[in-house]
Design a protein around this motif. Structure first.
Motif, PDB file in Angstrom:
ATOM      1  N   TRP A  33     -84.754  -9.428  -7.293  1.00  0.00           N
ATOM      2  CA  TRP A  33     -85.184 -10.832  -7.053  1.00  0.00           C
ATOM      3  C   TRP A  33     -84.262 -11.571  -6.313  1.00  0.00           C
ATOM      4  N   GLY A  34     -83.315 -11.096  -5.431  1.00  0.00           N
ATOM      5  CA  GLY A  34     -82.428 -12.052  -4.362  1.00  0.00           C
ATOM      6  C   GLY A  34     -81.199 -12.241  -5.196  1.00  0.00           C
ATOM      7  N   TYR A  35     -80.924 -12.017  -6.318  1.00  0.00           N
ATOM      8  CA  TYR A  35     -79.642 -12.524  -6.935  1.00  0.00           C
ATOM      9  C   TYR A  35     -78.566 -11.325  -6.907  1.00  0.00           C
ATOM     10  N   ARG A  36     -77.652 -11.832  -6.017  1.00  0.00           N
ATOM     11  CA  ARG A  36     -76.484 -11.162  -5.481  1.00  0.00           C
ATOM     12  C   ARG A  36     -75.216 -11.262  -6.517  1.00  0.00           C
ATOM     13  N   GLU A  37     -74.435 -10.159  -6.925  1.00  0.00           N
ATOM     14  CA  GLU A  37     -73.388 -10.266  -7.804  1.00  0.00           C
ATOM     15  C   GLU A  37     -72.027 -10.986  -7.263  1.00  0.00           C
ATOM     16  N   ILE A  38     -71.422 -11.900  -8.207  1.00  0.00           N
ATOM     17  CA  ILE A  38     -70.337 -12.393  -7.975  1.00  0.00           C
ATOM     18  C   ILE A  38     -69.312 -12.164  -8.859  1.00  0.00           C
ATOM     19  N   CYS A  39     -67.968 -12.361  -8.835  1.00  0.00           N
ATOM     20  CA  CYS A  39     -67.055 -12.364  -9.795  1.00  0.00           C
ATOM     21  C   CYS A  39     -65.925 -13.513  -9.739  1.00  0.00           C
ATOM     22  N   THR A  40     -65.676 -14.126 -11.094  1.00  0.00           N
ATOM     23  CA  THR A  40     -64.762 -15.221 -11.031  1.00  0.00           C
ATOM     24  C   THR A  40     -63.533 -14.865 -11.827  1.00  0.00           C
ATOM     25  N   PRO A  41     -62.484 -15.520 -11.950  1.00  0.00           N
ATOM     26  CA  PRO A  41     -61.421 -15.155 -12.746  1.00  0.00           C
ATOM     27  C   PRO A  41     -61.726 -15.254 -14.028  1.00  0.00           C
ATOM     28  N   THR A  42     -60.922 -14.282 -14.815  1.00  0.00           N
ATOM     29  CA  THR A  42     -60.876 -13.961 -16.247  1.00  0.00           C
ATOM     30  C   THR A  42     -60.312 -15.013 -17.006  1.00  0.00           C
ATOM     31  N   PHE A  43     -59.339 -15.869 -16.120  1.00  0.00           N
ATOM     32  CA  PHE A  43     -58.962 -17.108 -16.986  1.00  0.00           C
ATOM     33  C   PHE A  43     -59.041 -18.177 -15.967  1.00  0.00           C
ATOM     34  N   LEU A 126     -79.514 -20.057 -10.701  1.00  0.00           N
ATOM     35  CA  LEU A 126     -80.215 -20.540  -9.445  1.00  0.00           C
ATOM     36  C   LEU A 126     -79.752 -21.797  -9.192  1.00  0.00           C
ATOM     37  N   ILE A 127     -79.187 -22.067  -8.169  1.00  0.00           N
ATOM     38  CA  ILE A 127     -78.672 -23.329  -7.770  1.00  0.00           C
ATOM     39  C   ILE A 127     -79.356 -23.952  -6.604  1.00  0.00           C
ATOM     40  N   GLY A 128     -79.863 -25.134  -6.829  1.00  0.00           N
ATOM     41  CA  GLY A 128     -80.546 -25.800  -5.758  1.00  0.00           C
ATOM     42  C   GLY A 128     -82.154 -25.810  -5.710  1.00  0.00           C
ATOM     43  N   ALA A 129     -82.646 -25.273  -6.725  1.00  0.00           N
ATOM     44  CA  ALA A 129     -84.072 -25.432  -6.951  1.00  0.00           C
ATOM     45  C   ALA A 129     -84.786 -26.075  -8.056  1.00  0.00           C
ATOM     46  N   ASP A 130     -84.374 -27.290  -8.124  1.00  0.00           N
ATOM     47  CA  ASP A 130     -84.988 -28.122  -9.093  1.00  0.00           C
ATOM     48  C   ASP A 130     -86.432 -28.258  -9.196  1.00  0.00           C
ATOM     49  N   THR A 131     -87.112 -27.295  -9.315  1.00  0.00           N
ATOM     50  CA  THR A 131     -88.503 -27.212  -9.493  1.00  0.00           C
ATOM     51  C   THR A 131     -89.105 -26.439 -10.565  1.00  0.00           C
ATOM     52  N   PRO A 132     -90.475 -26.752 -10.996  1.00  0.00           N
ATOM     53  CA  PRO A 132     -90.878 -25.638 -11.797  1.00  0.00           C
ATOM     54  C   PRO A 132     -91.193 -24.435 -11.403  1.00  0.00           C
ATOM     55  N   GLU A 133     -91.413 -23.975 -10.008  1.00  0.00           N
ATOM     56  CA  GLU A 133     -91.289 -22.871  -9.531  1.00  0.00           C
ATOM     57  C   GLU A 133     -89.848 -22.214  -9.877  1.00  0.00           C
ATOM     58  N   GLY A 134     -88.888 -22.809  -9.815  1.00  0.00           N
ATOM     59  CA  GLY A 134     -87.726 -22.481 -10.074  1.00  0.00           C
ATOM     60  C   GLY A 134     -87.314 -22.012 -11.330  1.00  0.00           C
ATOM     61  N   ASP A 135     -87.919 -23.010 -12.335  1.00  0.00           N
ATOM     62  CA  ASP A 135     -87.660 -22.640 -13.768  1.00  0.00           C
ATOM     63  C   ASP A 135     -88.429 -21.502 -14.215  1.00  0.00           C
ATOM     64  N   ALA A 136     -89.660 -21.223 -13.604  1.00  0.00           N
ATOM     65  CA  ALA A 136     -90.515 -20.137 -13.817  1.00  0.00           C
ATOM     66  C   ALA A 136     -89.796 -19.055 -13.247  1.00  0.00           C
ATOM     67  N   GLU A 137     -89.179 -18.991 -12.129  1.00  0.00           N
ATOM     68  CA  GLU A 137     -88.596 -17.442 -11.709  1.00  0.00           C
ATOM     69  C   GLU A 137     -87.328 -17.134 -12.408  1.00  0.00           C
ATOM     70  N   VAL A 138     -86.560 -18.268 -13.039  1.00  0.00           N
ATOM     71  CA  VAL A 138     -85.572 -17.705 -14.047  1.00  0.00           C
ATOM     72  C   VAL A 138     -85.824 -17.174 -15.364  1.00  0.00           C
ATOM     73  N   ILE A 139     -86.969 -17.770 -15.763  1.00  0.00           N
ATOM     74  CA  ILE A 139     -87.653 -16.866 -17.032  1.00  0.00           C
ATOM     75  C   ILE A 139     -88.108 -15.547 -16.613  1.00  0.00           C
ATOM     76  N   LEU A 140     -88.904 -15.679 -15.570  1.00  0.00           N
ATOM     77  CA  LEU A 140     -89.379 -14.097 -15.215  1.00  0.00           C
ATOM     78  C   LEU A 140     -88.489 -13.323 -14.985  1.00  0.00           C
ATOM     79  N   LEU A 141     -87.224 -13.478 -14.105  1.00  0.00           N
ATOM     80  CA  LEU A 141     -86.167 -12.688 -13.916  1.00  0.00           C
ATOM     81  C   LEU A 141     -85.676 -12.239 -15.152  1.00  0.00           C
ATOM     82  N   ALA A 142     -85.363 -13.097 -16.043  1.00  0.00           N
ATOM     83  CA  ALA A 142     -84.545 -12.771 -17.270  1.00  0.00           C
ATOM     84  C   ALA A 142     -85.340 -11.728 -18.081  1.00  0.00           C
TER      85      ALA A 142
END
Length: 409
Positions: A33-43, A126-142
């Motif tokens: 779906w185009g979502y690439r993995e990131i990692c943030t600190p444990t603390f 998903l950051i920067g897609a404040d649209t119904p299409e963005g909402d739908a994509e996140v649900i369908l991805l999940a």
């Protein structure tokens, strides 16, 4: 004898391999779906989490002071750190930004089935897609991620706009109380709270909204809301994809955090702790010093998903045991290397076992025995034995590798 801390677990090889398999499926699906993995600190700095959830969350976190006196916390969830990372590192990237992560999280709470003090969360933002299409994509991805992992579950999708519209004239503290009562389905408490503020006329539309299962039913109860078209477009997209879900405008999770679409997923065999995913649209970046950018995401309780999937299957890979004598151990190491280079799990005798002891051990742990004795070493061959049938043959190392690869028996 020292024991592991309460709320933590040890993972033996079969379970660890099962976990890694499901992790790989989730990562691969997200990447499609185009979502690439990131990692943030444990603390992180403790303030990161209290800014989002208030000081009350400190009692649920693992917090500590470092040697410089800074207040730090092990991450209790993934989203806050991801948005902090966006503000720090990625404000200039092209949008929308699609990120995913798999993080171990820590919460100080009572352990029970599906709930641990150290647990893992698979999430996507998903950051920067404040649209119904963005909402739908996140649900369908999940949904794609959970289904790809093999989970059968119930998906509930809602939107906070109708509920907020009904409660628009209530004081903030009363609104919080009413939402908490609705979340617990405490209708008696709801009636008392509305009576106390002389707003009993809201009881009927609120309880009716909990039963609404289409946008039309919701709007008939609360009237037209500014988000009406957005809700309709999102539902239209989800329906066009044949998504199996229940529209539920009674989802009231995180009223002060989520800004619009919300969704939850539940597995049937987890008892009381049956929620495996939660998410929705939110705006956090401004809270952490960034611009006011719309975001949407979710967190999957990875451990709960694995519990819901049931028994852990035994490892399915083929195992080869190389049997040798002291005089041929160097040759045996070379034979084992050939099998490993072909991607075959291969084990060598490391103890002072005789030939018979090695074969007996191989019968318990392997699918094939590969004899690399002195005679085989002199001729550059091996004797391949299928332990399930007892069939054996002398052949070249390459032919033996091909035989194991093709399942010769």
């Amino acid at each position: 004898m020292l024991q592991k801390p309460r709320g933590t677990r040890d993972f033996l090889p079969d379970e660890m391999e099962f976990r890694r398999t499901k992790e790989a499926v989730m990562r691969r699906t997200a990447r499609h779906w185009g979502y690439r993995e990131i990692c943030t600190p444990t603390f992180e700095h403790q303030e990161l989490y209290t800014l989002r959830s208030g000081p009350g969350i400190v009692g649920e976190m693992y917090t500590f002071q470092d040697k410089g006196g800074r207040e730090l916390a092990l991450r209790p969830e993934g989203t806050a750190a991801v948005l902090r990372m966006f503000v720090n590192e990625a404000k200039v990237l092209s949008r929308p930004i699609r990120w995913c992560y798999l993080s171990d999280c820590y919460r100080y709470e009572r352990p029970q089935k599906g709930r641990y003090r150290q647990f893992w969360q698979f999430g996507a933002e998903l950051i920067g897609a404040d649209t119904p299409e963005g909402d739908a994509e996140v649900i369908l991805l999940a949904d794609d991620i959970l289904r790809s992992a093999g989970l059968d579950y119930d998906l509930h999708i809602g939107h906070l706009a109708p509920m907020r519209h009904i409660l628009r004239d209530l004081a903030e503290d009363v609104r919080r109380e009413v939402m908490a009562l609705l979340d617990k389905k405490n209708y008696e408490g709801l009636a008392a709270a509305l009576s106390a503020c002389n707003r009993t006329e809201l009881e009927e539309p609120l309880t009716a909204l909990l039963e609404a299962r289409t946008p039309e039913e919701a709007f008939a109860i609360c009237g037209d809301v500014p988000e009406k078209e957005r809700i309709e477009r999102m539902v239209e997209i989800l329906n066009s994809q044949g998504l199996a879900y229940t529209l539920n405008f009674g989802i009231v999770r995180g009223l002060d955090y989520y800004t619009g679409m919300v969704f939850e997923g539940f597995a049937a065999n987890l008892g009381a702790e049956n929620q495996v995913i939660g998410g929705g649209a939110y705006r956090l970046a401004k809270l952490f010093g960034g611009e006011d950018v719309g975001s949407c995401g979710f967190g999957i309780g990875f451990d709960r998903v694995l519990v819901a999937l049931g028994d852990i299957p035994p490892a399915a890979d083929t195992v080869v045991a190389v049997v040798h004598t002291p005089e041929s151990r160097g040759y045996a190491f070379s034979v084992a290397k050939s099998f490993r280079e072909a991607g075959i799990r291969t084990e060598l005798n490391l103890l002072d076992r005789g030939f018979g002891g090695q074969m007996k051990h191989a019968g318990k742990t392997a699918d094939y025995a590969v004899v690399a004795g002195v005679r085989e070493a002199e001729s550059g061959t091996v004797t391949l034995k299928a332990l399930a049938t007892g069939t054996q043959k002398e052949c070249s190392i390459g032919d033996a590798v091909d035989g194991v690869t093709t399942g010769w028996h």
